[in-house]
Write an enzyme that holds these catalytic residues in place. Sequence first.
Site, PDB file in Angstrom:
ATOM      1  N   ASP A 109       0.745  -1.290  -0.076  1.00 35.21           N
ATOM      2  CA  ASP A 109       0.120   0.264  -0.012  1.00 35.21           C
ATOM      3  C   ASP A 109       0.991   1.157  -0.080  1.00 35.21           C
ATOM      4  O   ASP A 109       2.019   1.159   0.514  1.00 35.21           O
ATOM      5  CB  ASP A 109      -0.889  -0.025   1.118  1.00 35.21           C
ATOM      6  N   MET A 110       0.372   2.374  -0.689  1.00 37.64           N
ATOM      7  CA  MET A 110       1.152   3.647  -0.386  1.00 37.64           C
ATOM      8  C   MET A 110       0.496   4.493   0.820  1.00 37.64           C
ATOM      9  O   MET A 110      -0.582   4.747   0.741  1.00 37.64           O
ATOM     10  CB  MET A 110       1.040   4.347  -1.739  1.00 37.64           C
ATOM     11  N   GLN A 140      -0.727   7.015  -6.365  1.00 33.97           N
ATOM     12  CA  GLN A 140      -1.924   7.627  -5.952  1.00 33.97           C
ATOM     13  C   GLN A 140      -2.080   8.884  -7.008  1.00 33.97           C
ATOM     14  O   GLN A 140      -1.034   9.749  -7.342  1.00 33.97           O
ATOM     15  CB  GLN A 140      -1.642   8.076  -4.539  1.00 33.97           C
ATOM     16  N   ARG A 161      -1.227  -1.020  -8.468  1.00 28.26           N
ATOM     17  CA  ARG A 161      -2.865  -0.678  -8.236  1.00 28.26           C
ATOM     18  C   ARG A 161      -2.768   0.992  -8.338  1.00 28.26           C
ATOM     19  O   ARG A 161      -2.095   1.635  -7.464  1.00 28.26           O
ATOM     20  CB  ARG A 161      -3.244  -0.943  -6.705  1.00 28.26           C
ATOM     21  N   GLY A 165      -5.779   8.190  -3.793  1.00 28.28           N
ATOM     22  CA  GLY A 165      -4.988   8.723  -2.610  1.00 28.28           C
ATOM     23  C   GLY A 165      -5.943   9.177  -1.607  1.00 28.28           C
ATOM     24  O   GLY A 165      -6.899   9.877  -1.466  1.00 28.28           O
ATOM     25  N   HIS A 219     -14.253   3.474  -6.319  1.00 25.03           N
ATOM     26  CA  HIS A 219     -15.745   3.481  -6.453  1.00 25.03           C
ATOM     27  C   HIS A 219     -16.582   4.355  -7.224  1.00 25.03           C
ATOM     28  O   HIS A 219     -17.808   4.704  -6.963  1.00 25.03           O
ATOM     29  CB  HIS A 219     -16.212   3.303  -4.965  1.00 25.03           C
TER      30      HIS A 219
HETATM   31  C1  LIG Z   1      -8.733  -1.438  -3.075  1.00 27.62           C
HETATM   32  C2  LIG Z   1      -8.376  -0.043  -2.593  1.00 27.62           C
HETATM   33  C3  LIG Z   1      -6.860  -0.058  -2.276  1.00 27.62           C
HETATM   34  C4  LIG Z   1      -6.771   1.286  -1.994  1.00 27.62           C
HETATM   35  N1  LIG Z   1      -5.309   1.433  -1.250  1.00 27.62           N
HETATM   36  C5  LIG Z   1      -4.850   2.716  -0.815  1.00 27.62           C
HETATM   37  C6  LIG Z   1      -3.505   3.013  -0.718  1.00 27.62           C
HETATM   38  O1  LIG Z   1      -2.450   2.061  -0.727  1.00 27.62           O
HETATM   39  N2  LIG Z   1      -3.131   4.280  -0.423  1.00 27.62           N
HETATM   40  C7  LIG Z   1      -4.098   5.324  -0.169  1.00 27.62           C
HETATM   41  O2  LIG Z   1      -3.518   6.237  -0.269  1.00 27.62           O
HETATM   42  N3  LIG Z   1      -5.185   5.051  -0.665  1.00 27.62           N
HETATM   43  C8  LIG Z   1      -5.795   3.772  -1.138  1.00 27.62           C
HETATM   44  N4  LIG Z   1      -7.050   3.649  -1.518  1.00 27.62           N
HETATM   45  C9  LIG Z   1      -8.086   4.700  -1.115  1.00 27.62           C
HETATM   46  C10 LIG Z   1      -8.326   5.615  -2.309  1.00 27.62           C
HETATM   47  O3  LIG Z   1      -7.124   6.392  -2.483  1.00 27.62           O
HETATM   48  C11 LIG Z   1      -9.383   6.482  -1.857  1.00 27.62           C
HETATM   49  O4  LIG Z   1      -9.159   7.274  -0.833  1.00 27.62           O
HETATM   50  C12 LIG Z   1     -10.949   6.002  -1.811  1.00 27.62           C
HETATM   51  O5  LIG Z   1     -10.733   4.726  -2.594  1.00 27.62           O
HETATM   52  C13 LIG Z   1     -11.964   6.839  -2.346  1.00 27.62           C
HETATM   53  O6  LIG Z   1     -11.818   7.336  -3.698  1.00 27.62           O
HETATM   54  P1  LIG Z   1     -12.816   6.810  -4.644  1.00 27.62           P
HETATM   55  O7  LIG Z   1     -11.732   6.608  -5.793  1.00 27.62           O
HETATM   56  O8  LIG Z   1     -13.500   5.813  -4.458  1.00 27.62           O
HETATM   57  O9  LIG Z   1     -13.562   8.301  -5.291  1.00 27.62           O
HETATM   58  P2  LIG Z   1     -14.529   9.169  -4.443  1.00 27.62           P
HETATM   59  O10 LIG Z   1     -14.472  10.213  -5.408  1.00 27.62           O
HETATM   60  O11 LIG Z   1     -13.727   9.273  -3.284  1.00 27.62           O
HETATM   61  O12 LIG Z   1     -15.752   8.498  -4.183  1.00 27.62           O
HETATM   62  C14 LIG Z   1     -16.192   7.930  -5.195  1.00 27.62           C
HETATM   63  C15 LIG Z   1     -17.767   7.363  -4.655  1.00 27.62           C
HETATM   64  O13 LIG Z   1     -17.599   6.098  -3.761  1.00 27.62           O
HETATM   65  C16 LIG Z   1     -17.999   6.023  -2.652  1.00 27.62           C
HETATM   66  N5  LIG Z   1     -17.284   6.176  -1.529  1.00 27.62           N
HETATM   67  C17 LIG Z   1     -15.990   6.586  -1.768  1.00 27.62           C
HETATM   68  N6  LIG Z   1     -15.380   6.537  -0.531  1.00 27.62           N
HETATM   69  C18 LIG Z   1     -16.363   6.109   0.341  1.00 27.62           C
HETATM   70  C19 LIG Z   1     -16.368   5.975   1.963  1.00 27.62           C
HETATM   71  N7  LIG Z   1     -15.263   6.255   2.553  1.00 27.62           N
HETATM   72  N8  LIG Z   1     -17.740   5.542   2.413  1.00 27.62           N
HETATM   73  C20 LIG Z   1     -18.657   5.343   1.560  1.00 27.62           C
HETATM   74  N9  LIG Z   1     -18.785   5.549   0.233  1.00 27.62           N
HETATM   75  C21 LIG Z   1     -17.451   5.960  -0.320  1.00 27.62           C
HETATM   76  C22 LIG Z   1     -19.160   7.119  -2.858  1.00 27.62           C
HETATM   77  O14 LIG Z   1     -20.375   6.489  -3.490  1.00 27.62           O
HETATM   78  C23 LIG Z   1     -18.527   8.083  -3.686  1.00 27.62           C
HETATM   79  O15 LIG Z   1     -19.485   8.957  -4.296  1.00 27.62           O
HETATM   80  C24 LIG Z   1      -7.501   2.362  -1.838  1.00 27.62           C
HETATM   81  C25 LIG Z   1      -8.815   2.333  -2.280  1.00 27.62           C
HETATM   82  C26 LIG Z   1      -9.193   1.041  -2.640  1.00 27.62           C
HETATM   83  C27 LIG Z   1     -10.479   0.952  -3.340  1.00 27.62           C
END
Ligand SMILES: Cc1cc2nc3c(=O)[nH]c(=O)nc-3n(C[C@H](O)[C@H](O)[C@H](O)COP(=O)(O)OP(=O)(O)OC[C@H]3O[C@@H](n4cnc5c(N)ncnc54)[C@H](O)[C@@H]3O)c2cc1C
Length: 299
Positions: A109-110, A140, A161, A165, A219
Amino acid sequence: MPMARQAAARFVAGETQAQALQVVEQLNQRGILATLDHLGESTTRPGDAEQATAEILSLLDAIQSAGVQANVSIKLSQIGLVVDPALCEANLWKILTRARELGNFVRIDMEDSSLTQRTLDLYFKALTGGFAQHVGIVLQAYLYRTEADLTRVLTAGGRVRLCKGAYKEPPSRAFSRKSDVNLNFDQLALQMLRYTLRHGAPQVSSDGRTPPIPALATHDPQRIRFVRQAVEELYLSRRAVEFQMLYGIRRDLQESLTAEGFPVRVYVPYGTHWYPYFMRRLGERPANLWFFLKNFFQH
Ligand SMILES: Cc1cc2nc3c(=O)[nH]c(=O)nc-3n(C[C@H](O)[C@H](O)[C@H](O)COP(=O)(O)OP(=O)(O)OC[C@H]3O[C@@H](n4cnc5c(N)ncnc54)[C@H](O)[C@@H]3O)c2cc1C
């Protein structure tokens, strides 16, 4: 704190390995792959780093015994990066050696940007040190440096991956506008897909443990739509990309993408150190915080 723990249960599979493996079995039954994360980060004592390493080794063994379709995600600060880099390297080597013996895969993970360079340095050492098939990295999209990092990782044959971020970063290092992060995510995802097209990168392995090079962790329906369209326009196989999502978030999307034939992997965290992970999930979405506070005052 019990209220917070109850709320965190939405995002955390349980406190024990057995509970987490049960969740993975349920995911696998629905055709969904998993990556297991034994929660913990920013370890300040060498003994804790060693204990975390022992837990990760036992997790790799438990995945093997259970025969589930899962790999492992780790954080380098959990196994000693901040407290003692040499210890962290030794711990990482132990973990990757076990993953290689078992034919499994470890995703690094980062974390926040104070650790990016050190994380990448160790990752590259592992990549060229005999673990290429068993280790991957997270990049990220919110960091300015990621475009250059991605080119370097892809050129070295690394598995990435991509996520947006999750940490609070200063404007000197990261895009602060969501629209800029999204645009960068799309461009970086496209770079990964084009690389796959040129090099015919491997698909998700038959045991579901080794992911293809483009693993897109989001997501966000618009990002997912962009990737799906690019996969079609480039005539790539759906099996050559993997969508990744977090446990407890957008289960509907996890299922619809699986039904369409895309590999989907869910990140399943477990353990007692759930607090920082939970706080990041709360911070990402104000609605989560309102939901939590509403329940808090109702009790
Ligand atoms: C498999 C995986 C591994 C990850 N590993 C890392 C890592 O190593 N380092 C790192 O910095 N980040 C990591 N992340 C987190 C990532 O950086 C984001 O902070 C997180 O995924 C939210 O961003 P999003 O792309 O879903 O978009 P967003 O624009 O934040 O969200 C899009 C939609 O997703 C849903 N959603 C998103 N977050 C939430 C929440 N917390 N609760 C409820 N609904 C939500 C909502 O419907 C939202 O409208 C990881 C995420 C995933 C899925």
